[in-house]
Write an enzyme that holds these catalytic residues in place. Structure first.
Site, PDB file in Angstrom:
ATOM      1  N   GLU A  92       0.820  -1.202   0.000  1.00 51.41           N
ATOM      2  CA  GLU A  92       0.000   0.000   0.000  1.00 51.41           C
ATOM      3  C   GLU A  92       0.860   1.259   0.000  1.00 51.41           C
ATOM      4  O   GLU A  92       0.825   2.071   0.928  1.00 51.41           O
ATOM      5  CB  GLU A  92      -0.968  -0.036   1.181  1.00 51.41           C
ATOM      6  CG  GLU A  92      -1.973  -1.191   1.052  1.00 51.41           C
ATOM      7  CD  GLU A  92      -2.941  -1.287   2.214  1.00 51.41           C
ATOM      8  OE1 GLU A  92      -2.766  -0.549   3.211  1.00 51.41           O
ATOM      9  OE2 GLU A  92      -3.873  -2.093   2.148  1.00 51.41           O
TER      10      GLU A  92
ATOM     11  N   ASN B  78       2.665   2.869   7.238  1.00 53.63           N
ATOM     12  CA  ASN B  78       1.562   1.939   7.082  1.00 53.63           C
ATOM     13  C   ASN B  78       1.377   1.199   8.403  1.00 53.63           C
ATOM     14  O   ASN B  78       2.289   1.156   9.231  1.00 53.63           O
ATOM     15  CB  ASN B  78       1.844   0.950   5.947  1.00 53.63           C
ATOM     16  CG  ASN B  78       0.585   0.300   5.415  1.00 53.63           C
ATOM     17  OD1 ASN B  78       0.007  -0.563   6.048  1.00 53.63           O
ATOM     18  ND2 ASN B  78       0.158   0.738   4.241  1.00 53.63           N
TER      19      ASN B  78
ATOM     20  N   HIS C 291     -18.472  -9.198   5.493  1.00 53.25           N
ATOM     21  CA  HIS C 291     -17.124  -8.693   5.747  1.00 53.25           C
ATOM     22  C   HIS C 291     -16.492  -9.484   6.882  1.00 53.25           C
ATOM     23  O   HIS C 291     -17.069  -9.603   7.963  1.00 53.25           O
ATOM     24  CB  HIS C 291     -17.145  -7.209   6.113  1.00 53.25           C
ATOM     25  CG  HIS C 291     -15.786  -6.633   6.342  1.00 53.25           C
ATOM     26  ND1 HIS C 291     -15.443  -5.938   7.483  1.00 53.25           N
ATOM     27  CD2 HIS C 291     -14.660  -6.665   5.585  1.00 53.25           C
ATOM     28  CE1 HIS C 291     -14.182  -5.552   7.407  1.00 53.25           C
ATOM     29  NE2 HIS C 291     -13.685  -5.985   6.268  1.00 53.25           N
ATOM     30  N   HIS C 292     -15.314 -10.045   6.620  1.00 56.50           N
ATOM     31  CA  HIS C 292     -14.533 -10.756   7.636  1.00 56.50           C
ATOM     32  C   HIS C 292     -13.192 -10.054   7.808  1.00 56.50           C
ATOM     33  O   HIS C 292     -12.269 -10.269   7.012  1.00 56.50           O
ATOM     34  CB  HIS C 292     -14.273 -12.206   7.204  1.00 56.50           C
ATOM     35  CG  HIS C 292     -15.471 -13.082   7.238  1.00 56.50           C
ATOM     36  ND1 HIS C 292     -15.494 -14.338   6.662  1.00 56.50           N
ATOM     37  CD2 HIS C 292     -16.700 -12.909   7.791  1.00 56.50           C
ATOM     38  CE1 HIS C 292     -16.677 -14.888   6.852  1.00 56.50           C
ATOM     39  NE2 HIS C 292     -17.429 -14.034   7.530  1.00 56.50           N
ATOM     40  N   GLU C 293     -13.067  -9.216   8.787  1.00 62.30           N
ATOM     41  CA  GLU C 293     -11.764  -8.661   9.131  1.00 62.30           C
ATOM     42  C   GLU C 293     -11.092  -9.596  10.126  1.00 62.30           C
ATOM     43  O   GLU C 293     -11.664  -9.905  11.174  1.00 62.30           O
ATOM     44  CB  GLU C 293     -11.892  -7.259   9.724  1.00 62.30           C
ATOM     45  CG  GLU C 293     -10.565  -6.662  10.192  1.00 62.30           C
ATOM     46  CD  GLU C 293      -9.518  -6.644   9.095  1.00 62.30           C
ATOM     47  OE1 GLU C 293      -8.482  -7.311   9.272  1.00 62.30           O
ATOM     48  OE2 GLU C 293      -9.734  -5.987   8.063  1.00 62.30           O
TER      49      GLU C 293
ATOM     50  N   HIS D 262      -8.544  -8.473   1.020  1.00 57.22           N
ATOM     51  CA  HIS D 262      -7.790  -7.235   1.191  1.00 57.22           C
ATOM     52  C   HIS D 262      -6.602  -7.472   2.117  1.00 57.22           C
ATOM     53  O   HIS D 262      -6.672  -8.293   3.036  1.00 57.22           O
ATOM     54  CB  HIS D 262      -8.684  -6.139   1.769  1.00 57.22           C
ATOM     55  CG  HIS D 262      -9.579  -5.510   0.749  1.00 57.22           C
ATOM     56  ND1 HIS D 262      -9.739  -4.147   0.626  1.00 57.22           N
ATOM     57  CD2 HIS D 262     -10.354  -6.062  -0.224  1.00 57.22           C
ATOM     58  CE1 HIS D 262     -10.581  -3.894  -0.360  1.00 57.22           C
ATOM     59  NE2 HIS D 262     -10.975  -5.031  -0.883  1.00 57.22           N
ATOM     60  N   GLU D 263      -5.520  -6.744   1.851  1.00 55.84           N
ATOM     61  CA  GLU D 263      -4.251  -6.862   2.590  1.00 55.84           C
ATOM     62  C   GLU D 263      -3.614  -8.251   2.461  1.00 55.84           C
ATOM     63  O   GLU D 263      -2.677  -8.570   3.197  1.00 55.84           O
ATOM     64  CB  GLU D 263      -4.408  -6.516   4.085  1.00 55.84           C
ATOM     65  CG  GLU D 263      -4.800  -5.091   4.359  1.00 55.84           C
ATOM     66  CD  GLU D 263      -6.303  -4.896   4.399  1.00 55.84           C
ATOM     67  OE1 GLU D 263      -6.781  -3.796   4.084  1.00 55.84           O
ATOM     68  OE2 GLU D 263      -7.024  -5.861   4.756  1.00 55.84           O
TER      69      GLU D 263
ATOM     70  N   GLU E 120      -7.390  -6.571  -2.971  1.00 53.19           N
ATOM     71  CA  GLU E 120      -6.906  -5.194  -2.839  1.00 53.19           C
ATOM     72  C   GLU E 120      -5.404  -5.246  -3.097  1.00 53.19           C
ATOM     73  O   GLU E 120      -4.953  -5.063  -4.204  1.00 53.19           O
ATOM     74  CB  GLU E 120      -7.222  -4.643  -1.456  1.00 53.19           C
ATOM     75  CG  GLU E 120      -6.782  -3.198  -1.281  1.00 53.19           C
ATOM     76  CD  GLU E 120      -6.793  -2.784   0.172  1.00 53.19           C
ATOM     77  OE1 GLU E 120      -7.145  -1.623   0.433  1.00 53.19           O
ATOM     78  OE2 GLU E 120      -6.435  -3.600   1.046  1.00 53.19           O
TER      79      GLU E 120
ATOM     80  N   GLU F  43      -9.164   4.113  -0.612  1.00 54.20           N
ATOM     81  CA  GLU F  43      -9.239   4.522   0.791  1.00 54.20           C
ATOM     82  C   GLU F  43      -8.140   5.514   1.162  1.00 54.20           C
ATOM     83  O   GLU F  43      -8.339   6.386   2.025  1.00 54.20           O
ATOM     84  CB  GLU F  43      -9.183   3.295   1.703  1.00 54.20           C
ATOM     85  CG  GLU F  43      -7.892   2.511   1.632  1.00 54.20           C
ATOM     86  CD  GLU F  43      -7.934   1.242   2.463  1.00 54.20           C
ATOM     87  OE1 GLU F  43      -8.963   0.965   3.071  1.00 54.20           O
ATOM     88  OE2 GLU F  43      -6.919   0.521   2.479  1.00 54.20           O
TER      89      GLU F  43
END
Length: 703
Positions: free
Chosen positions: A171, A193, A413-415, A483-484, A502, A508
């Protein structure tokens, strides 16, 4: 499959004992494999007789006292083949893909160890792929990689579009510089970051895009990253030689191998036309065919979501500010005082469902719906989420029924907060919970340092976790947008339920201080080489303080540029990321987002220069309609295109969404104009693009 003959010659030089030449199907690329006097394998590459890769060494350094796989090799066998097929992706930029290459497989025996290694080369019209293979054998069973020593010797001090080498994040904004300048710019390029670990002042990440002084576009990357560590590149800036640099685990080891096994493909794309780099399907072709037998449930998606309001700070993921710490199963959220800013509440979600249904969208994403967001980050917390327990103000069943009544799908959404063990612990239950409540797609996240502690986002063990999540999701017929996670390497051919990643600096960051206005003119040459990106475009309000007065960020983009991203940043998963009320302010411009397709039968790259501009035309699958997008960098220009890709004898109505003459990403980003004109395949267009701007065109057949 047909066989062909290679030109094999004996080189009577002091540098090589034996050289073998492999040419691409169109004869424009030529790869030479050789063994040095000490038995070190190597290769070189030319394009139209121009040197792309100077003689470069190959091999792997092994850990401990084991003799490394670097030298003392002799050629035991060579096999050559040509391959030519047409295959159809489940979704993509085109309806069918040609996979055409010539191959050379060199079997090497190592003197003194009786170990065997195969180096397999595949030469396509657009570039070279090579990998290491380790057959089943007695004297090479289990081994640990200390470092892979694949070299890429450049033939000059090329201009590069790069981000710093990092074990945990991609990122970053891209830096454009000469290779010789990387060392002096790395510290400035390594911006803050939440999880990062740089490893070298000359380390960079792939996909790395370069341009030589004599006009060659060169791209270095990898394909089919399975059960192996992510490859970075470390530059010897005195000799302009890149060497592979794998991501280590918590012990510093870079790969645990058990024969038979193989490395990912190392890829070198080259052309004197930047458009051919963007159009290449070489990365996909180096991956295995689809392993999902029934793919009927995998559908491209255009969605909105409860997300941007949290990113900008207007609302929160957390339900309460009352507790300094929470523990799942212990904290009673039913007794907590709501903070009044929680975005994932039933009323707000239903409002988004209504907006999606009214405007022809497929789905709604909701973040912050589940317990645990109060102290999810920064505490090295293992049991951070259970992925099934909603906050008191989020009615899972009621929302499911309401969305179903409106014909709208919900995206879960699963963070994970980087806690991979916890996610695997809950994965089956979480995926079943999704199916029980009508969720067919999940956006997963890996923000923060990885747990187990000391592991990195891109090492072998965690790469295997991401792959496990994709394959497990396929068992439940769930699509994944990670993502990430690790940047993609064409795995979506094999597992097309991976409909998005992502793994780069997305929209963002425009709410976190901004990205460079030319960022979106580089990403298709770098990050998107391995697969589509969930870039989350479509922001119409560039002044973030109008959403959240405490956030003074400003998007470095015009409104027309935001529209063009739906075409230039290919993805089967496209989000209209702004707040519904901002789309209601600009209904005429919003029409393009409503109209634009997400699945394509053909794509034409009309203009391209990395860091400066990209213009793409795509044909919507199942129609005769086209959509065109142009994104522009820092300097205004006039884009010149023709419509010769349209069907002869047909007439079309083109609606052109463009920058106004006084538009500028800093001073006047919302200045745009809309005009209509009839076009045919003989039409030519000259169109102004502002700094940080662009244009979008819908081209609809007149019946």
């Amino acid at each position: 499959m047909k066989h062909f003959f290679l030109l094999i010659g004996l080189c009577l030089t002091s540098n090589a004992l034996l050289a073998q030449l492999l040419k691409s199907p169109n004869q424009q690329l030529q790869m030479e494999f050789s063994l040095q006097n000490d038995g070190t394998p190597g290769y070189s590459l030319k394009y139209k007789d121009k040197i792309v890769i100077k003689p470069s060494k190959l091999g792997l350094e092994l850990k401990d006292d084991t003799k490394s796989l670097l030298n003392d090799f002799v050629i035991a066998d060579t096999k050559t083949t040509t391959f030519d097929e047409i295959w159809k992706p489940v979704w993509g930029e085109v309806a069918s893909i040609r996979n055409h290459y010539n191959e050379l497989a060199v079997t090497l025996n190592q003197k003194g160890t009786d170990r065997q290694m195969v180096i397999r080369f595949r030469l396509f019209d657009e570039g070279l792929g090579f990998r290491y293979e380790f057959p089943l054998q007695k004297n090479l069973t289990y081994f640990v990689i200390k470092e892979e020593r694949s070299q890429f010797a450049m033939n000059g001090d090329h201009t590069a579009f790069w981000i710093p080498g990092d074990y945990d994040t991609q990122e970053y904004d891209y830096t454009t510089s000469k290779l010789s300048e990387i060392r002096g710019l790395t510290q400035k390029a390594t911006t803050e970051n939440v999880s990062q670990q740089s490893f070298s002042p000359t380390g960079v990440q792939t996909a790395l895009m370069m341009k030589s002084a004599d006009g060659l576009f060169i791209n270095l990357h990898e394909a089919a990253l399975i059960n192996y560590s992510c490859m970075h590149l470390n530059l010897d800036d005195k000799n302009m030689v890149f060497e592979s640099w794998l991501t280590p685990d918590a012990k510093g080891d870079k790969g645990y191998m058990q024969a038979p096994c193989q490395s990912p493909w190392r890829t070198i794309m080259v052309s004197d036309d930047a458009r051919e780099i963007l159009a290449s399907k070489m990365t996909l072709n180096l991956n295995d065919p689809c392993k999902i037998e029934d793919t009927s449930w995998i559908k491209p998606v255009k969605y909105i979501g409860v997300w941007w309001e949290m990113i900008t700070g207007k609302s929160t993921w957390a339900y309460t500010d009352e507790y300094p710490t929470v523990q799942l199963g212990v904290t009673d959220f039913a007794k907590a005082k709501p903070n009044g800013k929680h975005g994932a509440n039933t009323a707000n979600v239903k409002k988004h469902i209504d907006f999606a249904a009214a405007n022809g969208f497929d789905a709604v994403l909701v973040e912050g719906w589940n317990e645990g967001w109060e102290d999810w980050f920064g505490h090295s917390k293992d049991y951070v989420f259970d992925f099934v327990t909603p906050y008191p103000d989020f009615d899972v069943k009621g929302i499911h029924e309401y969305a179903k009544s409106k014909g709208i799908k919900m995206i879960m959404h699963h963070e994970t907060s980087g806690s991979t063990r916890n996610y695997e612990r809950h994965m089956d239950k979480a995926y079943q919970f999704m199916k029980d409540n009508g969720y067919d797609a999940v956006k997963s996240g890996y923000v923060g340092p990885i747990l187990p502690r000391g592991e990195n986002h891109y090492n072998q063990w965690i790469v295997n976790h991401y792959q496990y999540a994709i394959e497990k999701a396929a068992d439940y017929k769930i699509m994944v947008n990670a993502h990430e996670a690790i940047r993609p390497t064409g795995i979506c051919r094999t597992y097309p339920n991976l409909i998005g990643n992502e793994s780069a600096r997305g929209t963002e960051y425009q709410a976190f201080g901004g990205s460079k206005p030319n960022h979106v003119t580089i990403l298709p040459f770098t990050r998107l080489i391995g697969g589509p990106m969930d870039y989350t475009p479509g922001i119409f309000e560039m002044d973030i303080s109008k959403i959240n007065p405490e956030n003074t960020s400003h998007l470095n983009s015009t409104l027309a540029n935001q529209l063009a991203l739906y075409v230039t940043m290919y993805s089967p998963l496209q989000m209209a990321a702004d707040l519904p009320e901002n789309y209601n302010r600009f209904p005429d411009a919003f029409q393009f987002i409503k109209d634009v397709a997400v699945d394509w039968s053909d794509s034409k790259y009309l203009e391209a220069e990395p860091g400066q501009y990209i213009t793409v035309a795509r044909k919507a699958k199942g129609t005769n309609n086209w959509f065109i997008g142009n994104v522009n960098g820092e300097t205004s220009r006039v884009s010149s295109i023709n419509f010769d890709f349209l069907e002869k004898g047909k007439k079309y109505e083109a609606t052109i969404y463009s920058d106004a003459k006084n538009a500028h990403y800093k001073t006047n980003p919302q200045a745009f104009s809309i005009r209509k004109m009839n076009v045919t395949n003989k039409t030519k267009l000259s169109q102004f693009s502002a700094p940080g701007g662009g244009y979008a065109i819908s081209v609809i057949e007149i019946k």
